[in-house]
Write a protein that holds these residues in place. Sequence first.
Motif: not given
Length: 591
Positions: A335-336, A370-372, A396-401, A406-409
Amino acid sequence: LVCVLLYSMFINDDTGLYSHLIGVPKALLPGIGGKKILDFWWETVNMRQLFTEVYLVTNADKYKHYERWATANDFPVENVVNDGSTTLEDRLGAVADLELAIRSHKLQDDIVVIAGDMLCADQNFDIAQVIRFFRSKPGELIIHYELEESEKSSSRGIVEVCPDTNRITRFSEKPQSGLTASRLASVVFYCIQRDTLSFLSDFLNLQPQATDRSFGRFWEWLINEKQLDVFGMKLPTGFQLIGQVVCYQKQVSFSTEMYAISLRVGLMGNPSDGFNGKTIAMTISNFWAEVTLVESQTLVTHTRTRLFRSLQDLFCISRKEGYLGGLRLLQATCKKFYQFCSKQGIALTKQNFTLKYDTNIPRQVALKLTVTVPLTLRSLLTLQDLPKPVRANFILNVETDELFITAGLQDRVVQVYEGLVCMDFSKKLMEEQGYGNYVSMDMSNLPLFWLAYLSDPSDSGRIHSNIRQRWLSGEPQVVEAMNTFAELTDQARSALQDRDWSRLAQLMDQNFELRRSVYTDDCLGPGNLKMVLLGKQFGSAVKLPGSGGAVVGLCLDQDRLVRLRAFQEAGCVFCVITPYNPSASTVCGQH
């Protein structure tokens, strides 16, 4: 809106593989499933009823080929425009052919121009998205693509595109080496506004020779000299320009694509990646995930591990991994990806596919599912390419937005670059270029690292606690800690370069103690603390490689390695790390 399809010459075949197609125009070559290339275009432009009229321009020599095609495919024969030329010497030139179609049929609408030697799979390309993007811009539109490594810029028209506005700032027709750093090549796929059509005759008056009446020269004149607003939209890799046999073979074949990625461990600086800090992380071969992309009639996402042997099996897996597993990540990435490409003016194929994933990464090691996201993105990049720093930001945007994880780069960068990577996320860099500085480091002769993890999963959001709020509010202890993490990373980078493993071990211990002082024992949890203390008990440096649930250690005395098996007696899983080096396409040796 009117569409004009331009004829093309013949395929250059030095192999003899297609001797039976000698004399057949490229647009009438058979494509996937035996359908002619022009059939695909006719269906693409006709099925959505986006155009009031469609015209096809050809020469007198091949007019009969196209006339027969038009009759067989319900294409209006009166819309096949014959330019009267029979040889290369008496050809009019591409711009003159377009002007002839406009003049002879008194066209006064916006025009879409497409070459007949571009091949796409049946219904794979949504031309409506090109039209929408064209309508959203105050100017003309040129479709472009990223040159492959084997292609030379001197063989194409090269565009320089502003990444913020998509405006083409310069057009260079087959430039000599060194004249432009751009690797974006234009193809004959243009959208021209009705008010700009008068420039065609102006250009032709300036260029009496047919060899100079190419679209490349036209755009060079229009953009560089006349300074008209012309915008760029990126072409999907699903398109090929059919000029050589290798291009033709590449497009008419299809294969299943499989993409694998290795687990990462944070060696230094984490969790400062989310706080403008610096980190060092490494991919390892012990654990992996893979995504398979297969062409299909409809778009499907699923996991190989969702086949249950019994109701009890379903119960146990659901209790550990939830109900959706990584499917929500696959769907969110798709989607993103579509949203990103639409916004950036990147044309996408409509080709459907089945995405399926599999992994052996324990959930507690690094929130395994999240590795997927980077894997799914990598598979989608068979449809389109993105620079590595942009790719990491996207993940990162997929995971956070999208999923509010909660994640970092750090994890996203090292999963994109792979290997041993030093990352600088300083505020200045992030604000100026939108991403940090990422440097791949030498992985030869690394010391012995090990990994241990709990049997029960750990939750990343809980481990991160309220640190972000404290950091945003400028709490001195947290701000100073993040700066110190960055300093420790600089020292660790030097230790790795100098092969000073004792110093690296000290820094790993300092990294954990600093994290412990900021996050507190209550936040870290008894399980993580138990593993850290157990590692230290046997003389090993220990820290958290991620959010929690696992520890990474550096053992300088291999004789003590056997004693570290005490983790297993304590109910943990223990393994010696095998670093993954992408440049060697194999695992790295350790000493």
